[in-house]
Design a protein around this motif. Structure first.
Motif, PDB file in Angstrom:
ATOM      1  N   UNK A  81       3.552   4.451  -8.152  1.00 37.11           N
ATOM      2  CA  UNK A  81       2.609   5.528  -7.860  1.00 37.11           C
ATOM      3  C   UNK A  81       2.927   6.768  -8.694  1.00 37.11           C
ATOM      4  N   UNK A  82       4.198   6.973  -9.032  1.00 38.84           N
ATOM      5  CA  UNK A  82       4.566   8.081  -9.920  1.00 38.84           C
ATOM      6  C   UNK A  82       4.028   7.837 -11.329  1.00 38.84           C
ATOM      7  N   UNK A  83       4.110   6.592 -11.786  1.00 42.46           N
ATOM      8  CA  UNK A  83       3.555   6.248 -13.092  1.00 42.46           C
ATOM      9  C   UNK A  83       2.033   6.389 -13.097  1.00 42.46           C
ATOM     10  N   UNK A  88      -3.213  10.069  -2.388  1.00 40.72           N
ATOM     11  CA  UNK A  88      -3.810   8.796  -2.790  1.00 40.72           C
ATOM     12  C   UNK A  88      -3.242   7.632  -2.002  1.00 40.72           C
ATOM     13  N   UNK A  89      -4.134   6.702  -1.633  1.00 40.82           N
ATOM     14  CA  UNK A  89      -3.716   5.384  -1.151  1.00 40.82           C
ATOM     15  C   UNK A  89      -3.730   4.465  -2.362  1.00 40.82           C
ATOM     16  N   UNK A  90      -2.564   3.980  -2.749  1.00 41.48           N
ATOM     17  CA  UNK A  90      -2.387   3.257  -4.015  1.00 41.48           C
ATOM     18  C   UNK A  90      -1.995   1.817  -3.719  1.00 41.48           C
ATOM     19  N   UNK A 108      -5.862   2.902  -7.340  1.00 40.99           N
ATOM     20  CA  UNK A 108      -6.132   3.700  -6.137  1.00 40.99           C
ATOM     21  C   UNK A 108      -7.277   3.079  -5.348  1.00 40.99           C
ATOM     22  N   UNK A 109      -7.187   3.105  -4.024  1.00 40.03           N
ATOM     23  CA  UNK A 109      -8.272   2.587  -3.180  1.00 40.03           C
ATOM     24  C   UNK A 109      -8.865   3.676  -2.287  1.00 40.03           C
ATOM     25  N   UNK A 110      -8.276   4.872  -2.308  1.00 40.57           N
ATOM     26  CA  UNK A 110      -8.828   6.022  -1.575  1.00 40.57           C
ATOM     27  C   UNK A 110      -8.335   7.298  -2.238  1.00 40.57           C
ATOM     28  N   UNK A 116       0.869  -1.172   0.000  1.00 40.47           N
ATOM     29  CA  UNK A 116       0.000   0.000   0.000  1.00 40.47           C
ATOM     30  C   UNK A 116       0.909   1.225   0.000  1.00 40.47           C
ATOM     31  N   UNK A 117       0.794   2.031  -1.040  1.00 44.42           N
ATOM     32  CA  UNK A 117       1.721   3.141  -1.267  1.00 44.42           C
ATOM     33  C   UNK A 117       0.983   4.463  -1.073  1.00 44.42           C
TER      34      UNK A 117
END
Length: 357
Positions: free
Chosen positions: A280-282, A102-104, A119-121, A65-66
């Motif tokens: 997450x950057x991508x 973002x929660x990724x 993304x989850x949030x 989770x990122x």
């Protein structure tokens, strides 16, 4: 929202309610689209309902989770609680726009050729709703009632307690590596892998910790690629540290100090896990270039927030199709663009034919 998110994927310029209505030959009026965007505000719970089936299909106990944020630039839009000035640490300057946190989620099953990255949030945009004025400058300032670190902890707690998301590691950059965050993750029985700033105070042993005499990371005798257990000041648990030396494109060198409460990691494990944070950057790049994240002229907090939600839906659609076509998001967008180009070519040939006739 389904129509609007498709429009975001097929568009290559600014996206408007009038543009979508014209694309549908007036089957849906632009007033209907405007009312949809300006209605009730979509939240992370709505996003979770959309992405939950996909996550359940690919989730893994070894997933990550990122957490990361980005600034959606809005230099020409009037300020409000959502659109304001934020510090861009990558550019070392303030920038006007929307600060999206973002929660990724990143997971890959052994049988899958590609990793799921969704993304989850999202609803934790930094809203600077508190206004104040400094006596010296007499200029109005804006401030968020909660910090990004508090937002991150709330999203993490929701992922564990409400979404029952399967993951082992929490990955962030040094911005979210405060002692409060590290302790919070540890108490949730999750592992963190985070970069530490070079001025973070550490010691090697419990005996040294009791005597004091803290030293910054860049002053400790650490070898590149070597893992070592250390105590970090204000952190109640021992962590594993791995110094990493990297070379930039211009030939200059730098140092990173990733740390984790998983004391079994090797130097290669650190490198492998921290590379996953780059996804997450991508994701943000794909949102901006493929899902029209910053191309809406909407000006109110609700319409801008709902446009962000639609962009996330568009990204999730690309992620679903990715597993079918075995193509990344940018290749899929190029495929859409090529089809549009072929149709434009046929229209141009038809116009030439009528001119000759």
């Amino acid at each position: 929202m389904d129509l609007y998110s498709n429009y975001l994927l097929s568009s290559f310029g600014q996206v408007t309610a009038t543009g979508l209505s014209g694309l549908l030959d007036g089957a849906v009026s632009h007033d209907t689209i405007t009312r949809t965007l300006s209605g009730s505000e979509y939240t992370s719970r709505d996003l979770w309902q959309e992405v939950k089936p996909l996550v359940r299909e690919y989730e893994s106990e070894e997933a990550c989770l990122i957490f990361d944020d980005t600034i959606v630039s809005k230099p020409y839009t009037d300020e409000n609680d959502l659109i304001s000035w934020h510090r861009d640490h990558g550019k070392s300057r303030n920038e006007k726009g929307i600060n999206l946190l973002t929660a990724f989620y990143r997971a890959q099953l052994p049988s899958a050729s590609k990793a799921l990255r969704v993304p989850v949030a999202f609803d934790e945009c930094v809203k600077k709703a508190v206004r104040f004025c400094k006596i010296k400058t007499r200029k109005e300032k804006r401030q968020s009632p909660v910090t990004k670190n508090e937002m991150m902890r709330l999203m993490l707690q929701r992922a564990v307690k409400e979404q029952h998301l399967k993951f082992r590691y929490v990955l962030t950059d040094s911005w979210f590596s405060s002692s409060d965050n590290l302790l919070f993750i540890d108490r949730l029985n999750k592992y963190f892998v985070m970069d530490m700033k070079s001025n973070r105070l550490c010691l090697f042993s419990t005996q040294d910790r009791n005597r004091g005499g803290w030293r910054s990371l860049d002053k400790l005798p650490l070898q590149s690629g070597q893992t070592v257990k250390v105590w970090i000041k204000d952190l109640e648990t021992e962590v594993l540290l791995c110094k990493s030396v990297f070379t930039d494109k211009d030939g200059s060198t730098g140092e990173m100090y990733p740390a984790s409460n998983d004391l079994t990691l090797s130097a290669n494990d650190f490198q492998t896990l921290y590379k996953k944070r780059w996804s997450v950057e991508e994701y943000y790049k794909s949102l901006k270039q493929n899902a029209s994240l910053a191309k809406s002229p909407a000006r109110t907090v609700t319409t801008q927030s709902n446009h962000l939600f639609a962009s996330l839906l568009a990204y999730i659609k690309l992620e679903k199709v990715k597993f079918v076509y075995k193509l990344n998001h940018f290749a899929l967008k190029s495929k859409i663009y090529f089809c549009s180009l072929k149709y434009a070519w046929k229209e141009l040939e038809a116009i030439k034919y009528y001119e000759l006739a």
